[in-house]
Design an enzyme around this catalytic site. Structure first.
Site, PDB file in Angstrom:
ATOM      1  N   ALA A  21       0.822  -1.211   0.000  1.00  0.00           N
ATOM      2  CA  ALA A  21       0.000   0.000   0.000  1.00  0.00           C
ATOM      3  C   ALA A  21       0.853   1.257   0.000  1.00  0.00           C
ATOM      4  CB  ALA A  21      -0.944  -0.011   1.206  1.00  0.00           C
ATOM      5  N   CYS A  52       3.043 -12.095  -0.942  1.00  0.00           N
ATOM      6  CA  CYS A  52       2.184 -13.213  -1.334  1.00  0.00           C
ATOM      7  C   CYS A  52       2.965 -14.337  -2.005  1.00  0.00           C
ATOM      8  CB  CYS A  52       1.074 -12.719  -2.268  1.00  0.00           C
ATOM      9  SG  CYS A  52      -0.027 -11.513  -1.501  1.00  0.00           S
ATOM     10  N   ALA A 121       0.231   3.439   6.263  1.00  0.00           N
ATOM     11  CA  ALA A 121       0.226   2.177   5.515  1.00  0.00           C
ATOM     12  C   ALA A 121       1.183   1.217   6.208  1.00  0.00           C
ATOM     13  CB  ALA A 121       0.635   2.408   4.063  1.00  0.00           C
ATOM     14  N   GLY A 253      -2.754 -15.685  11.887  1.00  0.00           N
ATOM     15  CA  GLY A 253      -3.376 -14.409  11.585  1.00  0.00           C
ATOM     16  C   GLY A 253      -2.407 -13.273  11.826  1.00  0.00           C
ATOM     17  N   ILE A 287      -5.303  12.856   7.266  1.00  0.00           N
ATOM     18  CA  ILE A 287      -4.668  11.549   7.494  1.00  0.00           C
ATOM     19  C   ILE A 287      -5.470  10.461   6.789  1.00  0.00           C
ATOM     20  CG2 ILE A 287      -3.928   9.850   9.199  1.00  0.00           C
ATOM     21  CD1 ILE A 287      -3.566  12.098  11.195  1.00  0.00           C
ATOM     22  N   VAL A 290      -4.482   3.010   4.653  1.00  0.00           N
ATOM     23  CA  VAL A 290      -4.686   2.045   3.573  1.00  0.00           C
ATOM     24  C   VAL A 290      -3.959   0.742   3.889  1.00  0.00           C
ATOM     25  CG1 VAL A 290      -5.053   3.738   1.720  1.00  0.00           C
ATOM     26  CG2 VAL A 290      -2.725   3.051   2.310  1.00  0.00           C
ATOM     27  N   GLY A 310      -3.044  -8.233  -0.637  1.00  0.00           N
ATOM     28  CA  GLY A 310      -2.213  -7.394  -1.484  1.00  0.00           C
ATOM     29  C   GLY A 310      -3.007  -6.671  -2.550  1.00  0.00           C
ATOM     30  N   TYR A 435     -15.529 -19.174 -25.463  1.00  0.00           N
ATOM     31  CA  TYR A 435     -15.610 -20.629 -25.597  1.00  0.00           C
ATOM     32  C   TYR A 435     -14.705 -21.138 -26.710  1.00  0.00           C
ATOM     33  CZ  TYR A 435     -17.019 -25.130 -27.398  1.00  0.00           C
ATOM     34  OH  TYR A 435     -16.979 -26.417 -27.867  1.00  0.00           O
TER      35      TYR A 435
END
Length: 551
Positions: A21, A52, A121, A253, A287, A290, A310, A435
């Site tokens: 960010a 990631c 950030a 987490g 301010i 993000v 991300g 397709y």
């Protein structure tokens, strides 16, 4: 547009944090106006690294550590004109004076930086449980390049034969897969009823079984109580039993890095993320916040939502920069979109789960389909398992979950587009999707599922969901094998092509549960039986591929 306060004095924009960010805000600001004085303060040595991609470095899919670094501080400064100060930790904010105080982590010197606009950030850090043994050698996290590099080095040195991954979210499961690829025996622990938060229970349970088939054991409803060993990890103690291992990867987490701003009067959420409005400003108009440290909103429910992804960080960063530069762009909010690669299975989701839709007040209806992912005759053709959720009354699409070996991302992305446009099932019923046999089916698997759900809502398709079937709600129904050839052991078989009237041995009001491998042939049989007067037939959604069928 932000103007200079006085001639010759550039507008100062200070950014706390330099990963996804923060660097996005900085780079976009300088593209909007080269005269902005933009400075990034970041605690880490690196900026703009591929967080990631870390699990894939562990698995040697990404071979070189240099590939994890998108930009160095020097290259980013040269490319954008942004000043980057690394190993500089912000420890205090003063909103009245519009300054922040930061410590140089190399020299321990304190410095004060002023700003006209501030962007927080600062990201998030992995949760470190307060348990015995958490500091032992062999305990790893998966947040920075150093984490991934250290874990892979230990694997390649032969130090890790058995590992326990604590946390069954995307990062934990990606680490588990990549360790398994390196020959490590992996167990995943999770306190929740199931792995994969954001999926409905029946889909998470299917994935748990799939992982077990690929030698990754998922132990749910299991609390990590201690990490045991003398000098290095030897085992973990759970609420159920001890498990021997050489390494523990904590992916339980993350927690927002916002302690420096807690006493500033900014509005916080319970999880210590900073609340922002649709323009990504805090309750202080100068301010912004993000990325992983910010709490945005859900695009469907408009409720507060945290999206530490991300993708979200980059979108938010770009919008914030444009708004600082004078635009007035509203952020639509997040949909909970996510995707993950597992052994021989990709899993994706977006929008509301069925339980989430009900909790949000919708008259939720869902269907589970098993649909070909490309022309069945094309080499390597497989199938998607799809759960689609909509509002029964308005037919508004609410969510999608997909499992499969193929390109589940295209299914998810179609749903994201529909959700963003607030589309109904009828709006997306006959879309002209791509397709050709290598890519899809003549009626796209997404459209196929839309058709099935519309048929269910209209009553043309009468079915029982996998959840209801497992709960015993088909009790009293006679199971009928409707497959192309008999495939359900012990179940009476009914050949669709030979049903030309009333079927011997079955009354028109008999309760018949029709099942086949995917559900399609069972539906065709139901349609024919209805024509001949049968009034109590149900099709088992997902068929034998998704359900464990019991007589």
């Amino acid at each position: 547009m932000l103007k200079n306060k006085q001639r010759g004095v550039a507008v100062k924009i200070l950014i706390i944090g330099g990963v996804a960010a923060g660097t996005k805000v900085a780079a976009k600001l300088k593209r909007e106006n080269r005269d902005y004085d933009v400075t990034i303060l970041t605690k880490s040595k690196d900026i703009s690294y591929a967080g990631c991609g870390l699990p894939y470095y562990v698995g040697n899919v990404i071979e070189q550590r240099e590939q994890l670094i998108v930009n160095t501080p020097a290259s980013f400064s040269a490319l954008t004109g942004v000043t980057v100060l690394t190993e500089t930790e912000v420890i205090k904010m003063n909103r009245d004076q519009k300054t922040v105080e930061a410590m140089n982590l190399t020299t321990n010197e304190l410095s004060t930086y002023s700003y006209d606009k501030l962007v927080i950030a600062s990201g998030a850090s992995p949760i470190k449980p307060a348990i015995e043994g958490v500091n032992l050698d062999g305990v790893y996290y998966m947040r920075t390049p150093e984490d991934a590099i250290g874990l892979r080095e230990a694997v390649e040195a032969g130090k890790i034969k058995r590992a326990v991954v604590v946390g069954g979210g995307f990062i934990g499961l990606e680490v588990a897969e990549n360790l398994s690829l390196q020959g490590v025996r992996v167990t995943v622990l999770d306190m929740a009823d199931h792995i994969l938060p954001g999926f409905d229970p029946e889909f998470a349970e299917y994935v748990e079984d799939h992982l077990a088939d690929h030698s990754i054991m998922a132990m749910t409803n299991t609390r990590l109580e201690a990490i045991l060993g003398e000098e290095k990890v030897e085992k973990v103690q759970t609420g159920k039993r001890a498990i021997k291992c050489d390494a523990v990867i904590l992916a339980m987490g993350i927690r927002a890095n916002t302690s420096f701003a807690v006493d500033t009067g900014l509005e916080f959420m319970k999880n210590q993320t900073i609340k922002v409005n649709e323009f990504l400003t805090t309750n202080d108009p100068d301010i912004y916040a993000v990325g992983d440290c910010a709490c945005v909103s859900n695009a469907l429910t408009k409720e507060s939502a945290w999206s530490p992804m991300g993708s979200s960080a980059n979108i938010e960063g770009r919008i914030a920069a444009k708004n600082i530069a004078g635009s007035r762009i509203s952020y639509r909010g997040v949909l909970g979109t996510g995707i993950c690669k597992l052994p021989e299975l990709h899993v994706g989701r977006t929008g509301l789960t069925e339980a989430g839709a009900i909790a949000a007040g919708y008259d939720a209806v869902s269907v589970v389909t098993v649909v070909d992912d490309k022309a069945h005759y094309y080499p390597q053709a497989s199938y998607f398992i799809v759960k689609m959720i909509a509002d029964r009354t308005t037919k508004k699409l609410l969510g999608l979950q997909v499992l499969g070996k193929g390109s589940v991302d295209k299914m998810i992305d179609i749903a994201v587009t529909a959700l963003t446009m607030k589309a109904t099932l009828e709006d997306i019923e006959n879309m002209d999707l791509a397709y050709a046999p290598p890519f899809s089916t003549a009626i796209h698997p997404f459209s196929h599922t839309v058709n099935v759900l519309l048929n269910k809502i209209s009553g043309a398709f009468n079915s029982i969901t996998p959840t209801d079937y497992k709960a015993g709600k088909a009790e009293g129904y006679k199971l009928i094998d409707a497959s192309i050839t008999p495939s359900i052991t012990g179940a009476p078989y009914m050949d669709l092509t030979k049903v030309t009237g009333k079927v011997p041995d079955y009354s028109l009001d008999d309760k018949l549960l029709l099942a086949c491998s995917k559900g399609k042939r069972a539906y065709l049989l139901q349609n024919r039986l209805k024509h001949f007067g049968y009034t109590n037939t149900l099709v088992l959604e997902g068929g034998s591929i998704f359900n464990s069928i019991e007589l």
